[in-house]
Scaffold this active site. Structure first.
Site, mmCIF file in Angstrom:
data_model
loop_
_atom_site.group_PDB
_atom_site.id
_atom_site.type_symbol
_atom_site.label_atom_id
_atom_site.label_comp_id
_atom_site.label_asym_id
_atom_site.label_seq_id
_atom_site.Cartn_x
_atom_site.Cartn_y
_atom_site.Cartn_z
ATOM 1 N N GLU A 1 -0.750 -9.863 4.879
ATOM 2 C CA GLU A 1 -1.951 -10.483 4.299
ATOM 3 C C GLU A 1 -1.451 -11.272 3.044
ATOM 4 O O GLU A 1 -0.953 -10.843 2.090
ATOM 5 C CB GLU A 1 -2.946 -9.230 4.060
ATOM 6 N N GLU B 1 -14.131 -9.098 -11.873
ATOM 7 C CA GLU B 1 -15.396 -8.337 -11.117
ATOM 8 C C GLU B 1 -14.952 -7.066 -10.744
ATOM 9 O O GLU B 1 -15.515 -6.271 -10.611
ATOM 10 C CB GLU B 1 -15.494 -9.392 -9.934
ATOM 11 N N HIS B 2 -13.292 -6.989 -10.276
ATOM 12 C CA HIS B 2 -12.767 -5.585 -10.026
ATOM 13 C C HIS B 2 -12.829 -4.834 -11.043
ATOM 14 O O HIS B 2 -13.175 -3.489 -11.045
ATOM 15 C CB HIS B 2 -11.435 -5.807 -9.694
ATOM 16 N N LYS C 1 1.010 -1.134 -0.104
ATOM 17 C CA LYS C 1 0.053 -0.185 -0.043
ATOM 18 C C LYS C 1 0.853 1.102 -0.045
ATOM 19 O O LYS C 1 1.762 1.239 0.660
ATOM 20 C CB LYS C 1 -1.077 0.139 1.211
ATOM 21 N N ARG D 1 -0.265 -12.410 -3.054
ATOM 22 C CA ARG D 1 -1.230 -13.141 -3.594
ATOM 23 C C ARG D 1 -0.714 -14.553 -4.199
ATOM 24 O O ARG D 1 0.005 -14.572 -4.937
ATOM 25 C CB ARG D 1 -2.217 -12.706 -4.774
#
Length: 247
Positions: free
Chosen positions: A147, A162-163, A53, A85
């Site tokens: 994460e 979808e994003h 981020k 990810r």
């Protein structure tokens, strides 16, 4: 000016701490990939993607949460500053990777959100983990949260599209399209199940053939099994070829 420089140094060191945690976790994943490939002739990880981020995004998020702006508050309330990810071929690979991470003595999984067993209402599926990673700075050791999202190729494909759709419609997607997105997610989940079943069946066929090939190289005398020497098998093979050539 001196105060600004001090703040700049603090935020730089703060961000470096998360970058080091992410680098350390990526190295661990790479080692697990190579070891699994060597031991099992199979790699459960298709690819990985990391992200950090930005400071602007971090401060906007801490403000939305209604917290005072401070580095301790950021560490306490924002657990996804660093993210990794991992994309797999099959659903069973997802949980296999989670077990691999659990087996690492210096890692701690502090939070799990299983959106595979309990998908989100829109159909989203993925396994989310918050993993504490040790980071050794020059003057101290820190436990830093990263994460980790683990999903199949089909789940990742759906989530990516979808994003993009939500971004295009500025998050105001018509109800009809929301329903179609949910149906597409269900189709992706069904595809995962079908491909895993095919994978299991092919693996079983391979094991059965290997067992048959090994059985052909053994002889049984009074319930005792003996391996036929490799040199004898080679001699039989050579003589068999020679006999066919003389006919």
């Amino acid at each position: 000016m001196e105060q600004f420089k001090r703040f700049k140094d603090e935020i730089t060191r703060f961000m470096m701490m998360y970058k080091f945690a992410l680098d350390s976790l990526e190295t661990k994943i790479e080692i697990l990939k190579e070891e699994f490939q060597f031991l099992h002739d199979y790699n459960p990880i298709e690819h990985t993607k990391s992200r950090m981020k930005s400071p602007e995004s971090i401060f906007n998020k801490i403000i939305r949460k209604g917290c005072d702006i401070s580095f301790p508050n950021i560490r306490t309330h924002i657990k996804d500053i660093a993210g990794l990810r991992i994309t797999c071929s099959f659903v069973t690979d997802i949980y296999r990777i989670r077990e691999m991470l659990l087996s690492q003595s210096d890692l701690t999984i502090v939070e799990t959100k299983d959106y595979i067993r309990e998908p989100k209402p829109n159909g989203y599926q993925s396994l989310h983990l918050i993993v504490e990673v040790p980071v050794y700075m020059s003057d101290r050791q820190e436990r830093v949260c990263v994460e980790v999202q683990i999903r199949t190729i089909a789940m990742d494909f759906w989530a990516s599209l979808e994003h993009k759709i939500f971004y295009k419609y500025n998050e105001s997607v018509p109800p009809r399209l929301l329903q179609e997105l949910k149906e597409a997610a269900d189709s992706a989940a069904a595809l995962d199940k079908q491909m895993e079943r095919l994978h299991d069946e092919i693996s079983q066929i391979k094991e059965d053939r290997e067992e048959e090939a090994n059985a052909a190289k053994r002889i049984i005398i009074q319930d005792e099994s003996f391996q036929i020497p490799a040199a004898l098998l080679e001699w039989i093979d050579n003589n068999g070829q020679g006999g066919q050539g003389n006919d």
